[in-house]
Design a protein around this motif. Sequence first.
Motif, mmCIF file in Angstrom:
data_model
loop_
_atom_site.group_PDB
_atom_site.id
_atom_site.type_symbol
_atom_site.label_atom_id
_atom_site.label_comp_id
_atom_site.label_asym_id
_atom_site.label_seq_id
_atom_site.Cartn_x
_atom_site.Cartn_y
_atom_site.Cartn_z
ATOM 1 N N GLU A 218 22.148 91.334 -2.738
ATOM 2 C CA GLU A 218 21.336 91.000 -1.718
ATOM 3 C C GLU A 218 20.398 90.171 -1.861
ATOM 4 O O GLU A 218 19.635 90.486 -3.109
ATOM 5 C CB GLU A 218 20.707 92.659 -1.113
ATOM 6 N N THR A 219 19.965 89.201 -1.429
ATOM 7 C CA THR A 219 18.697 88.170 -2.033
ATOM 8 C C THR A 219 17.599 88.256 -0.944
ATOM 9 O O THR A 219 17.935 88.153 0.196
ATOM 10 C CB THR A 219 19.523 87.004 -1.937
ATOM 11 N N LEU A 220 16.383 88.338 -1.500
ATOM 12 C CA LEU A 220 15.215 88.397 -0.700
ATOM 13 C C LEU A 220 14.567 86.900 -0.712
ATOM 14 O O LEU A 220 14.282 86.595 -1.846
ATOM 15 C CB LEU A 220 14.289 89.617 -0.953
ATOM 16 N N ILE A 221 14.313 86.470 0.478
ATOM 17 C CA ILE A 221 13.603 85.206 0.449
ATOM 18 C C ILE A 221 12.694 85.221 1.638
ATOM 19 O O ILE A 221 12.925 85.699 2.570
ATOM 20 C CB ILE A 221 14.567 84.192 0.841
ATOM 21 N N ASN A 222 11.119 85.238 1.107
ATOM 22 C CA ASN A 222 10.256 85.330 2.031
ATOM 23 C C ASN A 222 10.299 86.458 2.899
ATOM 24 O O ASN A 222 10.191 86.721 4.128
ATOM 25 C CB ASN A 222 9.865 83.944 2.920
ATOM 26 N N ASN A 223 10.418 87.608 2.327
ATOM 27 C CA ASN A 223 10.651 89.105 2.704
ATOM 28 C C ASN A 223 11.951 89.319 4.057
ATOM 29 O O ASN A 223 11.801 90.260 4.727
ATOM 30 C CB ASN A 223 9.315 89.407 3.341
#
Length: 298
Positions: A218-223
């Motif tokens: 799972e990738t978090l980008i800008n929350n």
Amino acid sequence: MQILRWKKDFDSAPKIACLGFFDGLHEGHLKVIDATLAIAKENNLLSLFFTLSESVSDYFKKMNTKLMENKVKQELIATRGFNYYLEGIVNDEFINLTAHQFLTILQEKYGVQKVVVGQDFSFGNQKTGNVETLQEFFGKDNVTIIRRDPTSPASSYIRNLITNNHDLISANKLLAFPYSVTGIVEHGKKLGRTINFPTANIYLPRKCLLPYGVYVSETLINNRSYPSLTSYMVNSKNQEAVETYLIDQKMDLYGQEIRVLFLEYIRPNIKISSIAELSELINGDLNYWKQHYRIPSN
């Protein structure tokens, strides 16, 4: 929560501190943390969370066996309600501090009057300091020792789940936050783009705890969270490379920070002989994700 830098930012207001590495913030660590906050409230003291930038063992071996990134730990501790966060920077100077020198800095520079530790806590050069040392320095009434529950999994047990068993699912259940790595997206070979599987690539300064292979992630980008598939490998440039494919997304992420959460090990990395073989492998990984992780649409 105020972030204090070791031996740079000082605050002598009276405090209670929990001391330890707190790797992974698992159940045993949370007991120490909760006790610290409770005593702080009872005694009208400010609370300080003290940890280390890395383990002394990792510093000497130039490894990274942490279960949790420093930044993640800091973010989670902020939500617990601590007043201060202090990270001891592990270097030659820090390692050579005697137990008495270390405690004197905490007392005189950071106002620590009471401490909470686990029963096995040790510190100072050659680990000469222990709970008895703390009691002699602060006084028995000012030292709270949290006994370890023998049934509670230790950090070493969780590391073994990841490194030897490849069992991220079980390990993540025991951690306060899924195992993750964070970095700035850089350019790679762009091989995935040729088969419509572009990846966001980040490079690590050291080999991390994670075994090489392909993972559901799972990738978090800008929350914001995006489902992904990630390969961790040593690339042709001898770099520790984390290559992440964001499922059903096309984004220009160069220069942006991303955090990759590893959810499940799928398979080892396989040496490919053609683009067609690479496409077949990734499609197989994608099918696995669809079968086990995709949320059915209504």
